[in-house]
Design a protein around this motif. Structure first.
Motif, PDB file in Angstrom:
ATOM      1  N   ILE A   1       2.110  44.476  -7.214  1.00  0.00           N
ATOM      2  CA  ILE A   1       1.447  44.327  -5.913  1.00  0.00           C
ATOM      3  C   ILE A   1       1.950  45.390  -4.942  1.00  0.00           C
ATOM      4  O   ILE A   1       1.154  46.023  -4.234  1.00  0.00           O
TER       5      ILE A   1
ATOM      6  N   LEU B   1      -7.172  41.038  -5.005  1.00  0.00           N
ATOM      7  CA  LEU B   1      -5.987  40.632  -5.763  1.00  0.00           C
ATOM      8  C   LEU B   1      -4.744  40.693  -4.877  1.00  0.00           C
ATOM      9  O   LEU B   1      -3.950  39.748  -4.826  1.00  0.00           O
TER      10      LEU B   1
ATOM     11  N   CYS C   1      -0.517  39.558 -16.148  1.00  0.00           N
ATOM     12  CA  CYS C   1       0.300  38.984 -15.083  1.00  0.00           C
ATOM     13  C   CYS C   1       0.423  39.964 -13.924  1.00  0.00           C
ATOM     14  O   CYS C   1       0.261  41.165 -14.083  1.00  0.00           O
ATOM     15  N   VAL C   2       0.701  39.391 -12.758  1.00  0.00           N
ATOM     16  CA  VAL C   2       0.878  40.181 -11.550  1.00  0.00           C
ATOM     17  C   VAL C   2       2.083  39.627 -10.816  1.00  0.00           C
ATOM     18  O   VAL C   2       2.204  38.414 -10.632  1.00  0.00           O
TER      19      VAL C   2
ATOM     20  N   CYS D   1      -4.996  37.847  -2.189  1.00  0.00           N
ATOM     21  CA  CYS D   1      -4.722  36.511  -2.737  1.00  0.00           C
ATOM     22  C   CYS D   1      -3.236  36.341  -3.036  1.00  0.00           C
ATOM     23  O   CYS D   1      -2.648  35.298  -2.738  1.00  0.00           O
ATOM     24  N   TYR D   2      -2.622  37.352  -3.624  1.00  0.00           N
ATOM     25  CA  TYR D   2      -1.192  37.289  -3.954  1.00  0.00           C
ATOM     26  C   TYR D   2      -0.364  37.118  -2.684  1.00  0.00           C
ATOM     27  O   TYR D   2       0.513  36.269  -2.606  1.00  0.00           O
ATOM     28  N   ARG D   3      -0.635  37.945  -1.667  1.00  0.00           N
ATOM     29  CA  ARG D   3       0.140  37.882  -0.417  1.00  0.00           C
ATOM     30  C   ARG D   3      -0.077  36.565   0.321  1.00  0.00           C
ATOM     31  O   ARG D   3       0.861  36.024   0.918  1.00  0.00           O
TER      32      ARG D   3
ATOM     33  N   GLU E   1       1.943  34.063  -1.492  1.00  0.00           N
ATOM     34  CA  GLU E   1       3.356  34.334  -1.214  1.00  0.00           C
ATOM     35  C   GLU E   1       3.765  33.775   0.147  1.00  0.00           C
ATOM     36  O   GLU E   1       4.831  33.173   0.281  1.00  0.00           O
TER      37      GLU E   1
ATOM     38  N   ARG F   1       5.778  35.595 -10.092  1.00  0.00           N
ATOM     39  CA  ARG F   1       4.814  36.321 -10.900  1.00  0.00           C
ATOM     40  C   ARG F   1       3.740  35.319 -11.292  1.00  0.00           C
ATOM     41  O   ARG F   1       4.041  34.176 -11.611  1.00  0.00           O
ATOM     42  N   VAL F   2       2.509  35.743 -11.298  1.00  0.00           N
ATOM     43  CA  VAL F   2       1.404  34.881 -11.702  1.00  0.00           C
ATOM     44  C   VAL F   2       0.906  35.368 -13.057  1.00  0.00           C
ATOM     45  O   VAL F   2       0.532  36.528 -13.205  1.00  0.00           O
TER      46      VAL F   2
END
Length: 159
Positions: free
Chosen positions: A28, A91, A22-23, A94-96, A99, A14-15
């Protein structure tokens, strides 16, 4: 001699961008499902969650940023819907990407010990849960340990 399968470590994180901003994997996945379906109710069904829970996650992520992550249209003649904004798609992207990088690093870092992990019914669903957090600009990792009766569930703080 017993044959052992190599187990690849899985990193779930989690960021935390700021307090209450937070995400993590749940939000996601919901955004990706909304992007595919164009509907919160369909996305929630696809993910096996209640509409209420989906709405709570969506509301949380949408109020966490100064720029909208999704836009909603109320029902009516053409029906309602939810659309992921360009910022929301960025978003997700960037998250993926992060990851994938974290997964690659985990494979490399734990390759020497991954074959020592238990496989089978007892440990098959348990995966390390890593939390990124702290104040912006300062990275902090927290590994969350699961008790035996909690294995397979992601703790609330790691969602």
């Amino acid at each position: 001699m017993e044959a052992t399968a190599v187990i690849n470590p899985t990193v779930r994180f989690r960021v935390d961008f700021a307090t209450l901003c937070c995400v993590g994997p749940g939000k996601i996945e919901l955004l990706e499902a909304i992007y595919r379906a164009g509907s919160l109710s369909q996305a929630a069904r696809d993910l096996g969650m209640s509409y209420r829970r989906g709405w709570q996650l969506l509301s949380s992520v949408n109020t966490s940023f100064r720029v909208p992550v999704v836009v909603t249209a109320t029902g009516g003649r053409g029906g309602g819907g939810v659309r992921v904004t360009p910022f929301g798609r960025k978003l997700i992207s960037c998250y993926r990407a992060f990851e994938r990088d974290a997964h690659t690093r985990a494979l490399r870092a734990f390759s020497a010990i991954a074959d020592k992990a238990r496989s089978g019914a007892r440990g098959a669903r348990a995966a390390p849960v890593v939390r990124l957090g702290g104040r912006p600009g300062a990275s902090r990792l927290k590994v969350v340990r699961l008790r035996s009766r909690q294995r397979g569930r992601v703790p609330q703080e790691a969602r």
